[in-house]
Design a protein around this motif. Structure first.
Motif, PDB file in Angstrom:
ATOM      1  N   PHE A 139       0.850  -1.192   0.000  1.00 42.39           N
ATOM      2  CA  PHE A 139       0.000   0.000   0.000  1.00 42.39           C
ATOM      3  C   PHE A 139       0.888   1.247   0.000  1.00 42.39           C
ATOM      4  CE2 PHE A 139       0.600  -0.957   4.519  1.00 42.39           C
ATOM      5  CZ  PHE A 139       0.929   0.281   5.049  1.00 42.39           C
ATOM      6  N   THR A 140       0.234   2.406  -0.169  1.00 45.69           N
ATOM      7  CA  THR A 140       0.899   3.700  -0.104  1.00 45.69           C
ATOM      8  C   THR A 140       0.173   4.569   0.910  1.00 45.69           C
ATOM      9  OG1 THR A 140       1.602   3.599  -2.425  1.00 45.69           O
ATOM     10  CG2 THR A 140       1.574   5.768  -1.389  1.00 45.69           C
ATOM     11  N   LEU A 141       0.914   5.195   1.809  1.00 46.03           N
ATOM     12  CA  LEU A 141       0.339   6.057   2.826  1.00 46.03           C
ATOM     13  C   LEU A 141       1.147   7.345   2.900  1.00 46.03           C
ATOM     14  CD1 LEU A 141      -1.730   6.440   5.118  1.00 46.03           C
ATOM     15  CD2 LEU A 141      -0.089   5.361   6.668  1.00 46.03           C
ATOM     16  N   GLY A 166       1.942   9.268   0.618  1.00 41.12           N
ATOM     17  CA  GLY A 166       2.908   9.328  -0.471  1.00 41.12           C
ATOM     18  C   GLY A 166       4.113   8.430  -0.299  1.00 41.12           C
ATOM     19  N   ILE A 167       4.095   7.559   0.713  1.00 42.05           N
ATOM     20  CA  ILE A 167       5.219   6.660   1.000  1.00 42.05           C
ATOM     21  C   ILE A 167       4.803   5.237   0.658  1.00 42.05           C
ATOM     22  CG2 ILE A 167       6.759   5.765   2.783  1.00 42.05           C
ATOM     23  CD1 ILE A 167       6.218   8.409   4.323  1.00 42.05           C
ATOM     24  N   GLY A 168       5.529   4.615  -0.247  1.00 48.86           N
ATOM     25  CA  GLY A 168       5.235   3.245  -0.626  1.00 48.86           C
ATOM     26  C   GLY A 168       5.778   2.257   0.389  1.00 48.86           C
ATOM     27  N   VAL A 169       4.967   1.279   0.760  1.00 47.14           N
ATOM     28  CA  VAL A 169       5.371   0.252   1.716  1.00 47.14           C
ATOM     29  C   VAL A 169       5.510  -1.069   0.975  1.00 47.14           C
ATOM     30  CG1 VAL A 169       4.763  -1.010   3.808  1.00 47.14           C
ATOM     31  CG2 VAL A 169       4.221   1.430   3.621  1.00 47.14           C
ATOM     32  N   TYR A 170       6.703  -1.661   1.033  1.00 46.57           N
ATOM     33  CA  TYR A 170       7.014  -2.901   0.341  1.00 46.57           C
ATOM     34  C   TYR A 170       7.365  -3.986   1.350  1.00 46.57           C
ATOM     35  CZ  TYR A 170       7.400  -0.131  -3.969  1.00 46.57           C
ATOM     36  OH  TYR A 170       7.145   0.695  -5.041  1.00 46.57           O
TER      37      TYR A 170
END
Length: 300
Positions: free
Chosen positions: A11-13, A15-19
């Motif tokens: 997901f993205t929160l 503007g920060i992508g979480v991988y």
């Protein structure tokens, strides 16, 4: 360091992508099955591991948001079996670096009283007898958060404690010498961690020691490179938009097309060997890249 390669974006929160790296799922399956003896149902094991995921993720968002607050750039968060990595680019100032690093452990510090209150409530409600699964879950989460906090605060580079130490030393000894000192201290910590891994017969501590060793070696090389750059004469009329340092004189930039070195400020970003135009110039002091026009604009 782990990268997005081999990782899945979940997901993205803000503007920060979480991988999440693919190996994280394998470790999750192993960990859930390994702890089946503690709870009466595997669902509680899953909840415990998801809680670990949430604590680590919140910790990394602490780094990201604090970096933004001091004017830095934020990138992705990558979760992998040894923890999480927040890719941030804070301004190259010791205070900005210190806040960007310290905010992560501060999240764990804030969780300590919250989880302590929940643990206390579960004890007063008698969950130890009436709802032992929930009681164990809350207390295990409390322990997990505390262990993560203590481990992260060890003054071993590149753990948060080691980077906080480096930021504090930066105020006194400068950027290069502080990184050199933190890396050397990190090597000492690696030796202790290897001894602990052998004593505890822990493969995970051994892997962590190897990871820290590689990063200490990288930090040592970077410190030496920074020290060499710091001694070079500087070009007047230009300043990095990020760290405000004047660029060093000399053919220190390498063409990505022909591979030959040239002075990008002398040629206005044009390789004199093959004619390739480079609109973005990297600062050799702080590592950030900016349009070459912004370097001159800062002097107007």
């Amino acid at each position: 360091m782990p990268t997005n390669k081999g990782a899945f974006k979940i997901f993205t929160l803000a503007g920060i992508g979480v991988y999440v790296h693919w190996s994280w799922f394998l470790v999750a399956i192993y960990s859930v099955q390994y702890r089946t003896h503690q709870y009466s149902s595997m669902i509680w094991n899953v909840l415990e591991y998801l809680s670990l995921f949430a604590i680590v993720l919140t910790h990394e968002f602490g780094h990201q948001l604090s970096c933004r607050s001091v004017g830095g750039k934020t990138h992705d968060i990558v979760l992998w079996p040894l923890g999480g990595v927040a890719y941030v680019s804070p301004p190259q100032r010791p205070g900005a670096q210190l806040w960007s690093i310290a905010a992560g452990p501060l999240v764990n510090v804030m969780l300590v009283p919250i989880l302590s209150i929940l643990a206390s409530i579960s004890s007063h409600l008698g969950w130890y007898d009436s709802n032992p699964n929930a009681y164990d879950l809350i207390h295990n989460i409390w322990v997990i958060n505390l262990v993560l906090l203590i481990f992260n605060m060890m003054p071993i580079y590149p753990l948060d404690g080691g980077q906080i130490l480096r930021s504090l030393l930066w105020f006194v000894f400068g950027r290069a010498n502080s990184l050199l000192a933190a890396s050397v201290i990190g090597f000492i910590g690696v030796v202790a961690l290897i001894g602990l891994a052998i004593w505890a017969q822990s493969i995970w501590l051994g892997i962590m020691a190897a990871f820290i060793l590689m990063n200490c070696w990288g930090g040592l090389k970077q410190a030496r490179a920074l020290a060499r750059v710091a001694k070079l004469p500087r070009r007047e009329g230009f300043a990095c938009p990020s760290c405000k340092a004047a660029p060093p004189l000399g053919e220190l930039w390498r063409c990505g097309k022909c591979g030959k070195a040239f002075d990008t400020f002398l040629t206005q970003g044009i390789c004199p060997h093959c004619g390739t135009q480079f609109n973005i110039t990297q600062c050799l002091d702080c590592g950030t890249s900016s349009p070459i026009g912004e370097w001159t604009a800062r002097q107007n």
